[in-house]
Design an enzyme around this catalytic site. Structure first.
Site, mmCIF file in Angstrom:
data_model
loop_
_atom_site.group_PDB
_atom_site.id
_atom_site.type_symbol
_atom_site.label_atom_id
_atom_site.label_comp_id
_atom_site.label_asym_id
_atom_site.label_seq_id
_atom_site.Cartn_x
_atom_site.Cartn_y
_atom_site.Cartn_z
ATOM 1 N NE ARG A 77 1.100 -1.155 -0.278
ATOM 2 C CZ ARG A 77 0.074 -0.905 -1.103
ATOM 3 N NH1 ARG A 77 -1.165 -1.172 -0.722
ATOM 4 N NH2 ARG A 77 0.283 -0.378 -2.284
ATOM 5 C CE1 TYR A 84 -3.186 -1.073 -5.392
ATOM 6 C CE2 TYR A 84 -1.808 -2.612 -4.176
ATOM 7 C CZ TYR A 84 -2.587 -1.463 -4.223
ATOM 8 O OH TYR A 84 -2.720 -0.702 -3.099
ATOM 9 C CG ASP A 128 -2.914 -4.369 -0.820
ATOM 10 O OD1 ASP A 128 -3.630 -5.381 -0.963
ATOM 11 O OD2 ASP A 128 -3.384 -3.203 -0.811
ATOM 12 C CG HIS A 164 -5.299 -4.391 -4.821
ATOM 13 N ND1 HIS A 164 -5.934 -3.827 -5.892
ATOM 14 C CD2 HIS A 164 -5.306 -3.441 -3.858
ATOM 15 C CE1 HIS A 164 -6.305 -2.596 -5.604
ATOM 16 N NE2 HIS A 164 -5.930 -2.331 -4.371
ATOM 17 C CD GLU A 220 -4.069 -3.956 2.314
ATOM 18 O OE1 GLU A 220 -2.949 -3.549 2.663
ATOM 19 O OE2 GLU A 220 -4.903 -3.232 1.757
ATOM 20 C CD GLU A 273 -7.964 -1.628 0.205
ATOM 21 O OE1 GLU A 273 -6.973 -1.501 0.940
ATOM 22 O OE2 GLU A 273 -7.926 -1.475 -1.014
ATOM 23 N NE ARG A 326 -5.770 -2.528 4.574
ATOM 24 C CZ ARG A 326 -5.331 -1.262 4.555
ATOM 25 N NH1 ARG A 326 -5.069 -0.635 5.674
ATOM 26 N NH2 ARG A 326 -5.151 -0.642 3.432
ATOM 27 C CG ASP A 353 -8.882 6.014 -2.573
ATOM 28 O OD1 ASP A 353 -7.726 5.605 -2.403
ATOM 29 O OD2 ASP A 353 -9.888 5.378 -2.232
ATOM 30 C CD GLU A 366 -3.034 2.126 2.859
ATOM 31 O OE1 GLU A 366 -2.478 1.749 1.822
ATOM 32 O OE2 GLU A 366 -4.249 1.991 3.053
ATOM 33 C CD1 TRP A 393 -5.730 -3.239 -11.071
ATOM 34 C CD2 TRP A 393 -6.867 -2.112 -9.514
ATOM 35 N NE1 TRP A 393 -4.895 -2.281 -10.564
ATOM 36 C CE2 TRP A 393 -5.577 -1.586 -9.608
ATOM 37 C CE3 TRP A 393 -7.770 -1.571 -8.586
ATOM 38 C CZ2 TRP A 393 -5.158 -0.525 -8.815
ATOM 39 C CZ3 TRP A 393 -7.363 -0.525 -7.794
ATOM 40 C CH2 TRP A 393 -6.047 0.000 -7.925
HETATM 41 O O1 EZ4 Z 1 -5.997 0.461 -4.323
HETATM 42 O O2 EZ4 Z 1 -7.571 2.936 -2.306
HETATM 43 O O3 EZ4 Z 1 -4.165 -0.562 0.620
HETATM 44 N N1 EZ4 Z 1 -4.430 0.270 -0.178
HETATM 45 C C1 EZ4 Z 1 -5.042 0.031 -1.347
HETATM 46 C C2 EZ4 Z 1 -5.364 1.259 -2.148
HETATM 47 C C3 EZ4 Z 1 -6.489 1.032 -3.155
HETATM 48 C C4 EZ4 Z 1 -7.110 2.366 -3.474
HETATM 49 C C5 EZ4 Z 1 -8.260 2.233 -4.473
HETATM 50 O O4 EZ4 Z 1 -8.843 3.472 -4.679
HETATM 51 O O5 EZ4 Z 1 -5.307 -1.093 -1.692
HETATM 52 O O6 EZ4 Z 1 -4.203 1.719 -2.795
HETATM 53 CO CO CO Z 2 -5.204 -2.393 -0.004
#
Ligand code: EZ4
Ligand code: CO
Length: 402
Positions: free
Chosen positions: A147, A159, A210, A212, A236, A262, A283, A316, A339, A402
């Site tokens: 990625r 991000y 990604d 986001h 993504e 996700e 995801r 996380d 991932e 975000w």
């Molecule tokens: O920003 O899990 O694809 N992965 C992501 C992650 C998220 C975090 C947020 O806690 O988008 O890096």
């Molecule tokens: Co993501």
């Protein structure tokens, strides 16, 4: 066999993790991940005050009934806190079953459907040059899929761009860090990044990206079209999936594969996306997706509509989720990719585990259950510290995703 007790542990070996341990009257215990990044203690209270009293005395083999009891029995249904707690219990119960029967979890889920689980790593750079170099480092480490995220010229931060390259963690102590966003600057820049990446590394490596949740469907359609010549594995979270129908606009305009989910909790969050074939990859992972009990249903639904899985695997999610996801990934037919963000050594010491990485693939290992343990004594050395994920504003100060 009966559940005798359960305990919740909070520890911060470089980042916060909430871990549930479920004990049985036969001495076997199971471990579940209950980490909700940036809101950790809400799940601790939910588990200790409401969930643990409900599961004591139950047969841990009855994971389906316990899942339904916690989901339907709550009345309010779903949401991040509830589903994280339910998933933690579910992971621990499947772990207990595996250990009690002395089999690795994948052998309770249909056995292996492939020899290994293809994963993608996270390369990122503050500028184009650094991002290109970083992708090369992942290729050199044996990754088959990478990625790529990059700082955007004219924006101070964005991000996915980290100082600590191998261990990116966006949550930070203190109040939320503020990022500034411009879809215009971003959309003009990203296709050039991927053109350069293909020029440098050729077609053999899978490239992912990604977004986001930062674009509108029309903007996402433009991004997808502009990236078509570079054959990405997926883009993504190009938009949020509220409403799910919004993906139709993107779908009708581009053949770049789409991944989302996700932040989903329920199978219902996927219904339109899957049954109307609006996405290519989902995801959701075992943690936010209601444990293996719900994830198996989601995967079965997705299989009918040519949708494959691409489980979230950020830092996380503790090694307990990572292991549970690897057993799930290796067992289902419609697996796509996993991932894999590496945890720090401190985290790995608190969570001894049997999974491994080699030549672009991960392997769940053959230990009974999911194969991850929890070192309570070591965990005590790293007390919880409040941390928040960043927030994002547009150039004029408007609050954005975000
Ligand atoms: O920003 O899990 O694809 N992965 C992501 C992650 C998220 C975090 C947020 O806690 O988008 O890096
Ligand atoms: Co993501």
């Amino acid at each position: 066999m009966k559940i005798k007790d359960a305990k919740v542990y909070v520890t911060c070996p470089d980042r916060n993790f909430v871990t549930l341990k479920v004990f049985t009257d036969e001495g076997v215990y199971g471990i579940g991940d209950a980490t909700l990044n940036g809101r950790e203690l809400s799940v601790v209270t939910y588990l200790e005050e409401y969930v643990i009293p409900l599961i004591i005395g139950k047969d841990p083999f009855q994971s389906e009934d316990i899942w339904q009891y916690l989901y339907r029995g709550e009345y309010w249904r779903g949401g991040a806190v509830t589903m994280t707690a339910i998933a933690a219990v579910d992971m621990a119960l499947w772990d207990i079953k595996g250990k009690a029967l002395n089999v690795p979890l994948y052998n309770l889920l249909g056995g292996k459907s492939r020899f290994g689980v293809m994963v993608y790593g996270h390369a990122n750079g503050k500028d184009m040059e650094e991002a290109i170099d970083e992708v090369g480092k992942y290729v050199d480490m044996g990754y088959l899929a990478v990625r790529a995220q990059c700082g955007i010229p004219g924006l101070p931060s964005t991000y996915g761009v980290a100082k600590e390259k191998l261990f990116y963690e966006p949550a930070q102590k203190g109040l939320p860090q503020e990022n500034i966003w411009s879809s215009e600057k971003y959309l003009n820049f990203i296709p050039i990044l991927f053109q350069k990446l293909r020029d440098t590394y050729g077609e053999d490596v899978h490239l992912l990206h990604d977004v986001h949740h930062r674009l509108t469907p029309t903007e996402a359609a433009r991004l997808g079209k502009n990236l078509e010549p570079y054959h990405l594995f997926w883009i993504e979270d190009v938009v949020t999936a509220e409403p799910q129908e919004g993906f139709r606009i993107i779908r009708e305009h581009t053949t770049t594969p789409l991944a989302v989910g996700e932040v989903f909790h329920d199978i219902w969050d996927t219904q339109v996306l899957i049954t109307q074939q609006l996405i290519d990859y989902l995801r959701m992972t075992v943690l936010r997706g209601g444990g293996l009990t719900q994830m198996r249903k989601v995967a079965a639904l997705a299989e009918l509509f040519h949708v494959r899985t691409g489980c979230h695997g950020a830092t996380d999610l503790s090694p307990v989720t990572m292991a549970s996801a690897l057993h799930f990934d290796i067992s289902i037919n419609n697996f796509g990719i996993q991932e894999f963000m590496r945890h720090t050594e401190k985290t790995y010491e608190v969570f001894p585990h049997s999974y491994s990485f080699k030549d672009g693939y991960m392997y769940p290992g053959d230990a009974p259950g999911h194969g991850v343990d929890f070192n309570e004594d070591l965990a005590k050395k790293y007390p919880y510290e409040r941390a928040y994920l960043p927030i994002n504003r547009k150039l004029d100060g408007t609050m954005w995703n975000w």
